[in-house]
Write a protein that holds these residues in place. Structure first.
Motif, mmCIF file in Angstrom:
data_model
loop_
_atom_site.group_PDB
_atom_site.id
_atom_site.type_symbol
_atom_site.label_atom_id
_atom_site.label_comp_id
_atom_site.label_asym_id
_atom_site.label_seq_id
_atom_site.Cartn_x
_atom_site.Cartn_y
_atom_site.Cartn_z
ATOM 1 N N ARG A 20 0.790 -1.021 -0.192
ATOM 2 C CA ARG A 20 -0.395 -0.171 0.324
ATOM 3 C C ARG A 20 1.016 0.746 -0.064
ATOM 4 N NH1 ARG A 20 -0.945 3.953 2.098
ATOM 5 N NH2 ARG A 20 0.800 3.369 4.025
ATOM 6 N N ARG A 21 0.350 1.906 -0.953
ATOM 7 C CA ARG A 21 1.265 3.157 -0.724
ATOM 8 C C ARG A 21 0.035 4.501 -1.068
ATOM 9 N NH1 ARG A 21 6.634 2.592 -4.408
ATOM 10 N NH2 ARG A 21 8.066 1.443 -3.117
ATOM 11 N N SER A 22 0.802 5.818 -1.013
ATOM 12 C CA SER A 22 -0.683 6.430 -1.907
ATOM 13 C C SER A 22 -0.249 7.073 -2.445
ATOM 14 C CB SER A 22 0.019 7.914 -0.712
ATOM 15 O OG SER A 22 -0.463 7.955 0.588
ATOM 16 N N ARG A 40 -0.908 8.865 -5.873
ATOM 17 C CA ARG A 40 -1.747 10.638 -6.419
ATOM 18 C C ARG A 40 -1.369 10.639 -8.463
ATOM 19 N NH1 ARG A 40 2.857 10.839 -2.097
ATOM 20 N NH2 ARG A 40 1.234 11.234 -0.121
ATOM 21 N N LEU A 42 9.535 14.378 2.007
ATOM 22 C CA LEU A 42 8.621 13.977 1.264
ATOM 23 C C LEU A 42 8.100 14.552 0.141
ATOM 24 C CD1 LEU A 42 6.225 11.691 0.764
ATOM 25 C CD2 LEU A 42 4.769 13.290 1.863
ATOM 26 N N TRP A 53 -0.768 20.452 -5.719
ATOM 27 C CA TRP A 53 -1.874 20.310 -4.189
ATOM 28 C C TRP A 53 -3.246 20.656 -4.935
ATOM 29 C CZ3 TRP A 53 -1.069 17.806 0.170
ATOM 30 C CH2 TRP A 53 -1.909 18.008 0.835
ATOM 31 N N ASN A 55 -5.749 17.118 -6.205
ATOM 32 C CA ASN A 55 -6.423 16.444 -4.707
ATOM 33 C C ASN A 55 -7.640 16.707 -4.727
ATOM 34 O OD1 ASN A 55 -5.278 15.664 -2.187
ATOM 35 N ND2 ASN A 55 -3.943 17.394 -1.881
ATOM 36 N N PHE A 90 -7.208 13.222 -8.040
ATOM 37 C CA PHE A 90 -5.569 12.510 -8.901
ATOM 38 C C PHE A 90 -6.276 11.671 -9.751
ATOM 39 C CE2 PHE A 90 -4.174 12.916 -4.522
ATOM 40 C CZ PHE A 90 -3.287 14.274 -4.478
ATOM 41 N N CYS A 135 -5.139 7.377 -1.067
ATOM 42 C CA CYS A 135 -4.040 8.193 -1.408
ATOM 43 C C CYS A 135 -5.465 8.728 -0.277
ATOM 44 C CB CYS A 135 -4.149 9.331 -2.244
ATOM 45 S SG CYS A 135 -3.047 10.119 -1.364
ATOM 46 N N ALA A 136 -5.165 8.516 1.179
ATOM 47 C CA ALA A 136 -5.791 9.201 1.989
ATOM 48 C C ALA A 136 -5.168 10.924 1.639
ATOM 49 C CB ALA A 136 -5.626 9.059 3.555
ATOM 50 N N GLN A 137 -6.671 11.870 1.809
ATOM 51 C CA GLN A 137 -6.608 13.292 1.552
ATOM 52 C C GLN A 137 -6.919 13.673 2.794
ATOM 53 O OE1 GLN A 137 -8.436 12.269 -2.323
ATOM 54 N NE2 GLN A 137 -6.797 14.234 -2.683
ATOM 55 N N GLY A 138 -6.195 14.325 4.023
ATOM 56 C CA GLY A 138 -6.634 15.521 4.324
ATOM 57 C C GLY A 138 -7.443 17.106 3.824
ATOM 58 N N ALA A 139 -6.614 16.921 2.446
ATOM 59 C CA ALA A 139 -6.790 17.855 1.929
ATOM 60 C C ALA A 139 -8.098 18.387 1.526
ATOM 61 C CB ALA A 139 -6.665 17.614 0.602
ATOM 62 N N ALA A 151 7.968 7.113 0.804
ATOM 63 C CA ALA A 151 8.048 8.008 2.089
ATOM 64 C C ALA A 151 8.600 6.775 2.651
ATOM 65 C CB ALA A 151 6.166 8.510 2.204
ATOM 66 N N ARG A 186 10.264 5.458 5.844
ATOM 67 C CA ARG A 186 10.064 5.638 7.649
ATOM 68 C C ARG A 186 11.177 5.465 8.307
ATOM 69 N NH1 ARG A 186 5.857 5.855 4.517
ATOM 70 N NH2 ARG A 186 3.778 4.557 5.451
HETATM 71 C C1 LIG Z 1 -4.574 11.438 7.654
HETATM 72 C C2 LIG Z 1 -3.798 11.539 6.264
HETATM 73 C C3 LIG Z 1 -4.061 12.695 5.181
HETATM 74 C C4 LIG Z 1 -3.301 12.829 3.974
HETATM 75 N N1 LIG Z 1 -3.720 13.869 3.562
HETATM 76 C C5 LIG Z 1 -3.192 13.983 1.667
HETATM 77 C C6 LIG Z 1 -3.385 15.343 1.188
HETATM 78 O O1 LIG Z 1 -4.163 15.531 1.931
HETATM 79 N N2 LIG Z 1 -2.715 15.028 0.294
HETATM 80 C C7 LIG Z 1 -1.999 14.051 0.006
HETATM 81 O O2 LIG Z 1 -1.260 13.672 -1.597
HETATM 82 N N3 LIG Z 1 -1.648 13.046 0.974
HETATM 83 C C8 LIG Z 1 -2.282 12.572 1.833
HETATM 84 N N4 LIG Z 1 -1.541 11.758 2.786
HETATM 85 C C9 LIG Z 1 -0.754 10.488 2.431
HETATM 86 C C10 LIG Z 1 0.606 10.454 3.318
HETATM 87 O O3 LIG Z 1 1.431 12.372 2.550
HETATM 88 C C11 LIG Z 1 1.077 9.765 3.498
HETATM 89 O O4 LIG Z 1 0.289 8.616 3.982
HETATM 90 C C12 LIG Z 1 2.041 9.420 3.652
HETATM 91 O O5 LIG Z 1 3.739 10.153 3.147
HETATM 92 C C13 LIG Z 1 3.320 8.143 3.605
HETATM 93 O O6 LIG Z 1 3.417 7.576 2.581
HETATM 94 P P1 LIG Z 1 2.439 6.168 2.275
HETATM 95 O O7 LIG Z 1 1.413 6.513 2.728
HETATM 96 O O8 LIG Z 1 2.666 5.804 0.366
HETATM 97 O O9 LIG Z 1 3.681 5.320 3.072
HETATM 98 C C14 LIG Z 1 -2.455 11.621 4.373
HETATM 99 C C15 LIG Z 1 -2.603 10.728 4.550
HETATM 100 C C16 LIG Z 1 -2.770 10.928 5.829
HETATM 101 C C17 LIG Z 1 -2.659 9.366 6.984
#
Ligand SMILES: Cc1cc2nc3c(=O)[nH]c(=O)nc-3n(C[C@H](O)[C@H](O)[C@H](O)COP(=O)(O)O)c2cc1C
Length: 221
Positions: free
Chosen positions: A10-12, A14, A94, A116, A119, A123, A164-168, A208, A210
Protein backbone atom coordinates in the motif's frame (compact mmCIF):
# COMPACT_ATOMS: atom_id res chain seq x y z
CA UNK A 1 -1.10 -11.60 -1.00
CA UNK A 2 -0.07 -12.29 2.56
CA UNK A 3 -1.09 -9.65 5.07
CA UNK A 4 2.43 -8.24 5.47
CA UNK A 5 2.76 -7.95 1.69
CA UNK A 6 -0.49 -6.02 1.46
CA UNK A 7 0.73 -3.63 4.16
CA UNK A 8 4.04 -3.16 2.36
CA UNK A 9 2.42 -2.74 -1.06
CA UNK A 10 0.00 0.00 0.00
CA UNK A 11 1.28 3.42 -0.96
CA UNK A 12 -0.36 6.76 -1.43
CA UNK A 13 -1.11 6.98 -5.13
CA UNK A 14 -1.39 10.44 -6.69
CA UNK A 15 -2.12 9.59 -10.34
CA UNK A 16 -4.86 7.15 -11.36
CA UNK A 17 -5.98 5.48 -14.56
CA UNK A 18 -9.57 6.20 -15.66
CA UNK A 19 -10.67 2.54 -15.27
CA UNK A 20 -13.93 2.47 -13.32
CA UNK A 21 -14.48 0.85 -9.93
CA UNK A 22 -17.88 -0.78 -9.48
CA UNK A 23 -20.33 0.15 -6.76
CA UNK A 24 -20.31 -3.50 -5.62
CA UNK A 25 -16.54 -3.31 -5.08
CA UNK A 26 -16.85 -0.11 -3.03
CA UNK A 27 -19.64 -1.67 -0.95
CA UNK A 28 -17.48 -4.71 -0.31
CA UNK A 29 -14.53 -2.55 0.80
CA UNK A 30 -16.79 -0.50 3.09
CA UNK A 31 -18.15 -3.70 4.67
CA UNK A 32 -14.60 -4.76 5.48
CA UNK A 33 -13.68 -1.27 6.73
CA UNK A 34 -16.65 -1.35 9.08
CA UNK A 35 -14.94 -4.21 10.92
CA UNK A 36 -12.42 -1.63 12.23
CA UNK A 37 -12.46 -1.15 16.00
CA UNK A 38 -13.92 1.97 17.64
CA UNK A 39 -13.97 3.12 21.26
CA UNK A 40 -16.99 1.54 23.01
CA UNK A 41 -18.02 0.33 19.52
CA UNK A 42 -19.80 3.57 18.64
CA UNK A 43 -18.75 3.24 14.96
CA UNK A 44 -18.82 7.00 14.39
CA UNK A 45 -17.73 6.85 10.74
CA UNK A 46 -19.91 8.17 7.95
CA UNK A 47 -18.81 8.14 4.37
CA UNK A 48 -19.99 9.77 1.16
CA UNK A 49 -19.00 7.87 -1.97
CA UNK A 50 -18.77 10.05 -5.06
CA UNK A 51 -18.51 8.98 -8.69
CA UNK A 52 -19.76 10.05 -12.10
CA UNK A 53 -21.46 13.42 -12.48
CA UNK A 54 -21.47 14.17 -8.72
CA UNK A 55 -17.75 13.53 -8.50
CA UNK A 56 -17.17 15.90 -11.42
CA UNK A 57 -19.41 18.58 -9.91
CA UNK A 58 -17.63 18.29 -6.55
CA UNK A 59 -14.26 18.66 -8.25
CA UNK A 60 -15.43 21.69 -10.25
CA UNK A 61 -17.03 23.52 -7.32
CA UNK A 62 -14.24 22.92 -4.82
CA UNK A 63 -11.56 23.96 -7.32
CA UNK A 64 -13.56 27.08 -8.22
CA UNK A 65 -13.94 27.91 -4.52
CA UNK A 66 -10.20 27.43 -4.00
CA UNK A 67 -9.35 29.78 -6.88
CA UNK A 68 -11.74 32.52 -5.78
CA UNK A 69 -11.29 32.26 -2.00
CA UNK A 70 -7.92 30.64 -1.26
CA UNK A 71 -8.16 32.03 2.30
CA UNK A 72 -10.90 29.42 2.95
CA UNK A 73 -8.28 26.70 2.97
CA UNK A 74 -8.85 26.00 6.66
CA UNK A 75 -10.36 23.06 8.49
CA UNK A 76 -13.45 23.46 10.65
CA UNK A 77 -11.61 21.85 13.56
CA UNK A 78 -8.19 22.55 15.11
CA UNK A 79 -5.33 21.88 12.69
CA UNK A 80 -1.93 23.42 12.33
CA UNK A 81 0.43 23.45 9.39
CA UNK A 82 3.21 24.68 11.69
CA UNK A 83 5.51 21.71 12.18
CA UNK A 84 8.47 21.41 14.53
CA UNK A 85 11.36 18.99 14.29
CA UNK A 86 11.58 16.10 13.65
CA UNK A 87 8.26 16.33 11.78
CA UNK A 88 9.30 19.28 9.63
CA UNK A 89 12.25 17.37 8.15
CA UNK A 90 10.12 14.31 7.43
CA UNK A 91 7.51 16.46 5.71
CA UNK A 92 10.18 18.26 3.67
CA UNK A 93 11.80 15.00 2.60
CA UNK A 94 8.45 13.81 1.23
CA UNK A 95 7.83 17.12 -0.56
CA UNK A 96 11.34 17.18 -2.04
CA UNK A 97 10.99 13.67 -3.43
CA UNK A 98 7.47 14.25 -4.76
CA UNK A 99 8.00 17.65 -6.34
CA UNK A 100 11.42 16.59 -7.66
CA UNK A 101 9.89 13.64 -9.50
CA UNK A 102 7.33 15.81 -11.25
CA UNK A 103 9.78 18.60 -12.02
CA UNK A 104 8.47 21.32 -9.71
CA UNK A 105 11.42 23.33 -8.45
CA UNK A 106 11.55 24.42 -4.80
CA UNK A 107 9.96 27.84 -4.42
CA UNK A 108 7.70 27.56 -7.49
CA UNK A 109 4.57 28.49 -5.56
CA UNK A 110 2.25 28.54 -8.59
CA UNK A 111 3.20 25.03 -9.69
CA UNK A 112 3.00 23.72 -6.10
CA UNK A 113 -0.47 25.27 -5.72
CA UNK A 114 -1.60 23.58 -8.93
CA UNK A 115 -0.19 20.21 -7.90
CA UNK A 116 -1.80 20.41 -4.44
CA UNK A 117 -5.05 21.25 -6.22
CA UNK A 118 -4.89 17.79 -7.85
CA UNK A 119 -6.21 16.54 -4.50
CA UNK A 120 -9.58 18.02 -5.44
CA UNK A 121 -9.63 16.01 -8.66
CA UNK A 122 -9.02 12.92 -6.52
CA UNK A 123 -5.85 12.67 -8.66
CA UNK A 124 -8.18 11.57 -11.50
CA UNK A 125 -9.42 8.50 -9.58
CA UNK A 126 -12.92 7.44 -10.67
CA UNK A 127 -14.18 7.23 -7.09
CA UNK A 128 -13.77 9.62 -4.19
CA UNK A 129 -14.74 9.13 -0.57
CA UNK A 130 -15.49 11.85 1.96
CA UNK A 131 -15.38 10.82 5.63
CA UNK A 132 -17.35 12.66 8.30
CA UNK A 133 -18.16 12.34 12.00
CA UNK A 134 -20.67 14.10 14.22
CA UNK A 135 -19.22 17.30 15.70
CA UNK A 136 -20.29 16.52 19.25
CA UNK A 137 -18.18 13.35 19.48
CA UNK A 138 -14.87 13.60 21.36
CA UNK A 139 -11.41 13.40 19.86
CA UNK A 140 -11.30 9.60 20.21
CA UNK A 141 -13.58 9.44 17.20
CA UNK A 142 -10.81 10.95 15.08
CA UNK A 143 -8.85 7.79 15.90
CA UNK A 144 -11.83 5.61 15.06
CA UNK A 145 -12.29 7.06 11.61
CA UNK A 146 -8.55 6.76 10.95
CA UNK A 147 -8.78 3.05 11.70
CA UNK A 148 -11.75 2.76 9.37
CA UNK A 149 -9.78 4.50 6.62
CA UNK A 150 -6.70 2.34 7.08
CA UNK A 151 -8.74 -0.86 7.03
CA UNK A 152 -10.40 0.38 3.83
CA UNK A 153 -7.03 1.17 2.22
CA UNK A 154 -5.57 -2.24 3.04
CA UNK A 155 -8.69 -4.04 1.81
CA UNK A 156 -8.46 -2.01 -1.42
CA UNK A 157 -4.79 -2.95 -1.90
CA UNK A 158 -5.66 -6.59 -1.32
CA UNK A 159 -8.03 -6.34 -4.33
CA UNK A 160 -5.41 -4.68 -6.54
CA UNK A 161 -6.86 -1.20 -5.98
CA UNK A 162 -5.00 1.90 -4.86
CA UNK A 163 -5.84 4.80 -2.59
CA UNK A 164 -4.64 8.11 -1.22
CA UNK A 165 -5.90 9.40 2.13
CA UNK A 166 -6.52 13.14 1.73
CA UNK A 167 -6.58 15.59 4.60
CA UNK A 168 -6.91 18.19 1.82
CA UNK A 169 -10.66 17.56 1.87
CA UNK A 170 -11.10 19.12 5.31
CA UNK A 171 -10.16 22.46 3.70
CA UNK A 172 -12.64 24.32 1.45
CA UNK A 173 -15.25 22.22 3.23
CA UNK A 174 -18.14 24.63 2.60
CA UNK A 175 -18.26 23.64 -1.08
CA UNK A 176 -18.06 19.93 -0.22
CA UNK A 177 -20.80 20.33 2.38
CA UNK A 178 -23.03 22.09 -0.16
CA UNK A 179 -22.51 19.68 -3.05
CA UNK A 180 -22.99 16.52 -0.94
CA UNK A 181 -25.63 17.99 1.41
CA UNK A 182 -23.53 17.12 4.45
CA UNK A 183 -25.37 18.27 7.60
CA UNK A 184 -23.92 21.20 9.57
CA UNK A 185 -23.44 19.04 12.65
CA UNK A 186 -20.83 16.84 10.97
CA UNK A 187 -17.12 17.54 10.45
CA UNK A 188 -15.58 16.67 7.12
CA UNK A 189 -12.52 14.84 8.41
CA UNK A 190 -10.79 13.72 5.24
CA UNK A 191 -11.23 12.37 1.76
CA UNK A 192 -9.78 9.49 -0.18
CA UNK A 193 -9.08 8.71 -3.83
CA UNK A 194 -9.84 5.15 -4.96
CA UNK A 195 -8.92 3.52 -8.25
CA UNK A 196 -6.10 1.90 -10.20
CA UNK A 197 -2.63 3.45 -10.11
CA UNK A 198 -1.10 4.89 -13.24
CA UNK A 199 2.22 3.13 -12.80
CA UNK A 200 3.82 5.17 -15.58
CA UNK A 201 3.30 8.47 -13.78
CA UNK A 202 6.46 9.69 -12.03
CA UNK A 203 4.54 10.93 -8.96
CA UNK A 204 3.74 7.33 -8.11
CA UNK A 205 7.44 6.60 -7.78
CA UNK A 206 7.49 8.50 -4.47
CA UNK A 207 8.82 6.39 -1.64
CA UNK A 208 7.89 7.79 1.75
CA UNK A 209 10.62 6.41 3.98
CA UNK A 210 10.02 5.35 7.58
CA UNK A 211 12.01 6.07 10.70
CA UNK A 212 13.91 3.24 12.38
CA UNK A 213 12.24 1.65 15.41
CA UNK A 214 14.59 3.31 17.92
CA UNK A 215 13.16 6.70 16.88
CA UNK A 216 9.62 5.71 17.72
CA UNK A 217 9.63 2.93 20.30
CA UNK A 218 10.60 2.98 23.96
CA UNK A 219 10.68 -0.42 25.59
CA UNK A 220 9.98 -0.56 29.30
CA UNK A 221 10.78 -3.70 31.26
C1 LIG B 1 -4.66 11.51 7.61
C2 LIG B 1 -3.87 11.60 6.32
C3 LIG B 1 -4.04 12.68 5.49
C4 LIG B 1 -3.34 12.76 4.27
N1 LIG B 1 -3.59 13.80 3.43
C5 LIG B 1 -3.01 13.81 2.21
C6 LIG B 1 -3.39 14.79 1.25
O1 LIG B 1 -4.24 15.64 1.49
N2 LIG B 1 -2.80 14.75 0.03
C7 LIG B 1 -1.86 13.81 -0.28
O2 LIG B 1 -1.35 13.83 -1.42
N3 LIG B 1 -1.47 12.86 0.60
C8 LIG B 1 -2.04 12.82 1.83
N4 LIG B 1 -1.73 11.83 2.72
C9 LIG B 1 -0.76 10.79 2.35
C10 LIG B 1 0.55 10.91 3.13
O3 LIG B 1 1.35 11.91 2.57
C11 LIG B 1 1.23 9.54 3.08
O4 LIG B 1 0.44 8.60 3.76
C12 LIG B 1 2.62 9.55 3.71
O5 LIG B 1 3.49 10.38 3.00
C13 LIG B 1 3.20 8.14 3.75
O6 LIG B 1 3.28 7.63 2.44
P1 LIG B 1 2.57 6.29 2.00
O7 LIG B 1 1.10 6.45 2.27
O8 LIG B 1 2.86 6.17 0.54
O9 LIG B 1 3.13 5.17 2.80
C14 LIG B 1 -2.42 11.73 3.92
C15 LIG B 1 -2.26 10.64 4.79
C16 LIG B 1 -2.97 10.56 5.95
C17 LIG B 1 -2.80 9.35 6.83
Amino acid sequence: MEFKDVVRARRSVRAFRPDPVSRATVEDLLEIASLAPSGTNIQPWKVHVVAGATRDRLEREVLAHRETRPEDGKAEFARTEKRKEPYLSRMRALGKDMYGRIGIPRGDEAASWRQWGRNYSFFDAPVGLIFTIDKDLDSMSFLDIGMFMQTFMLAAKDRGLDTCAQGAWNLFWTATRRVLSIPDDEYIIAGMALGYADDEHPVNGVVATREPLEQIATFHG
